[in-house]
Design a protein around this motif. Structure first.
Motif, mmCIF file in Angstrom:
data_model
loop_
_atom_site.group_PDB
_atom_site.id
_atom_site.type_symbol
_atom_site.label_atom_id
_atom_site.label_comp_id
_atom_site.label_asym_id
_atom_site.label_seq_id
_atom_site.Cartn_x
_atom_site.Cartn_y
_atom_site.Cartn_z
ATOM 1 N N GLU A 214 45.072 11.342 66.941
ATOM 2 C CA GLU A 214 45.002 12.629 66.246
ATOM 3 C C GLU A 214 44.139 12.571 64.989
ATOM 4 O OE1 GLU A 214 46.072 15.494 67.115
ATOM 5 O OE2 GLU A 214 47.338 15.024 68.847
ATOM 6 N N THR A 215 44.181 11.433 64.286
ATOM 7 C CA THR A 215 43.401 11.343 63.043
ATOM 8 C C THR A 215 41.898 11.372 63.315
ATOM 9 O OG1 THR A 215 43.459 8.920 63.084
ATOM 10 C CG2 THR A 215 45.233 10.040 61.905
ATOM 11 N N SER A 218 40.907 15.114 63.724
ATOM 12 C CA SER A 218 41.379 16.082 62.725
ATOM 13 C C SER A 218 40.194 16.676 61.970
ATOM 14 C CB SER A 218 42.337 15.399 61.747
ATOM 15 O OG SER A 218 41.671 14.359 61.044
ATOM 16 N N TRP A 220 37.548 17.884 59.161
ATOM 17 C CA TRP A 220 37.043 17.233 57.948
ATOM 18 C C TRP A 220 36.014 18.149 57.292
ATOM 19 C CZ3 TRP A 220 31.795 15.774 57.548
ATOM 20 C CH2 TRP A 220 31.063 15.903 58.737
ATOM 21 N N SER A 230 35.416 20.538 63.151
ATOM 22 C CA SER A 230 36.587 20.196 63.962
ATOM 23 C C SER A 230 36.221 20.305 65.437
ATOM 24 C CB SER A 230 37.751 21.154 63.654
ATOM 25 O OG SER A 230 37.436 22.463 64.126
#
Length: 430
Positions: A214-215, A218, A220, A230
């Motif tokens: 998920e990171t 994510s 930014w 995204s």
């Protein structure tokens, strides 16, 4: 009565000496061949024990165009047994697509591709056997972490190129360097079959099945422009895109300095292509192949469009492979596409100020330098963390088998590094 021994004829003595010499050579050769055979046998025993997966699935396998491993639980009773690596690749693509054997958060099939000139691992440098063994270790894992594994030989690469892009077969054949042909193959195999391409001198530090979380996807923000990126970034901002392309940074340099070219890079942020992953038919890969084809055809104009004549004249040898087919080519294709379609400021991908994080732009994720280029030394570190860092996914041992030692190139490196001069000197051995 005294008898005198008559001397032997000179020719007879020469024949005896020659016979003795031949016997000695025969014995020496026999002992040498016996020693080599024993050494080879010991060598085989060592490789069989140390690299059991590579020995079984690569060394002992004998198929047309290359060898492959497909996890048994992927196969259905109705699936025909493939006879060639190309048939096996298409079958595996269909199986992965139908059952979603993909990298999480993506549509990239869990199919690893590597290529080399032969399958005889007992004559390889041990670093290569070590890497292949580790890739196969991940491929043969149980459950959803398993992957298909394809090891392509030259004939198999030619088959794939002929099928996927028949119009450039003559162009690829005319390329003077094997590494250039390999560069084109890796893009085409991902663009037609999909999966993960890895140079044979890479070592996996994490299974590709764990490369995305998920990171990594994510949102930014570009702190300079204030724009947020995204999985919903253009070209379809209303849709949430599964990831279709994974790229990694090789060189990450301050855009306000001359460090990038002193380090031998053409861009402040430059991508690698010893490791990349993609679902089929990604526009960035399409763009790279199109740009490459256009460039070769431009060079051939002086020779009436005849690619063979162009190659014979030595024109293609003068092209920098890094720019024509290598990391600079994939960087240019990605940069041009993402700037145009998503409004990306390319230097925003740098991880020098944010500690290095993955950055998603629509269906494309660009990993920080540590992902595919960890463990760099103190000089020219560019934010690269140790190979033990959780962000490290692949370690490139950099065999550089295509490179030759070139005195002028080495002097140019020193000149750029120490004095900030010699910028226009070639970085490629001639």
């Amino acid at each position: 009565m005294l008898y005198r021994c008559s001397p032997r004829p000179l020719g007879s003595r020469r024949q005896q000496l020659l016979a003795t010499l031949l016997i000695f050579i025969s014995i020496y050769s026999w002992l040498g061949s016996t020693s080599k055979a024993a050494k080879a046998k010991q060598n085989e025993a060592y490789y069989r024990k140390t690299y059991p997966l590579a020995w079984k699935h690569v060394h002992l396998a004998s198929e047309q165009g290359g060898v492959w491993y497909i996890p048994p639980h992927w196969l259905r009773p109705s699936d025909p047994l493939p006879n060639t690596i190309l048939e096996a690749a298409h079958l595996t693509h269909n199986l992965a697509t139908a059952s979603s054997y993909v990298i999480p958060h993506s549509t990239i099939p869990l199919i690893v591709h590597q290529t080399w000139k032969d399958t005889k691992i007992n004559i390889w440098p041990q670093d290569l056997a070590d890497g292949v063994e580790k890739w196969l270790g991940y491929a043969t894992a149980e459950g959803n972490a398993s992957m298909a594994y394809f090891f392509w030989l030259d004939n198999g690469c030619k088959q794939l190129i002929a099928e996927s892009e028949p119009q450039i077969v003559d162009i690829v054949e005319a390329l003077p360097l094997q590494v250039e042909k390999s560069d084109i193959f890796r893009v085409l195999v991902l663009n037609s079959i999909g999966g993960i391409y890895e140079d044979i001198d890479t070592v996996p530090l994490r299974s590709p099945a764990s490369w995305l979380d998920e990171t990594d996807i994510s949102p930014w923000k570009d702190t300079e422009t204030g724009k947020t990126y995204s999985t919903t970034t253009n070209p379809s901002p209303s849709a949430n895109h599964p990831v279709r392309l994974l790229l990694g940074i090789e060189g990450d340099n301050d855009p306000d300095s001359d460090t990038y070219w002193r380090m031998g890079y053409n861009y402040h942020v430059q991508l690698t292509q010893w490791a990349l992953a993609s679902a089929p038919h990604h526009p960035i890969l399409d763009r790279m192949i199109s740009t490459f084809t256009v460039r070769i055809k431009e060079l051939a104009k002086l020779y009436g469009g005849n690619i063979t004549a162009t190659a014979n004249a030595g024109v293609l040898k003068k092209e920098d492979p890094l720019k024509l087919t290598g990391p600079e080519a994939i960087t240019a294709a990605a940069m041009e596409w993402l700037e145009r379609e998503a409004g990306l400021r390319w230097d925003a991908l740098s991880g020098l100020k944010d500690g290095g994080r993955s950055k998603v732009v629509g269906d494309t994720v660009i990993f920080p330098i540590t992902a595919f280029n960890p463990g760099r030394g103190k000089y020219g570190n560019m934010g690269s963390k140790p190979v033990t860092d959780p962000d490290a996914r692949v370690w490139h041992r950099g065999q550089g088998s295509w490179k030759k030692v070139d005195f002028k190139v080495e002097i140019g490196k020193l000149c750029r590094t120490l004095f900030g001069a010699c910028r226009d000197w070639s970085t490629v051995p001639q």
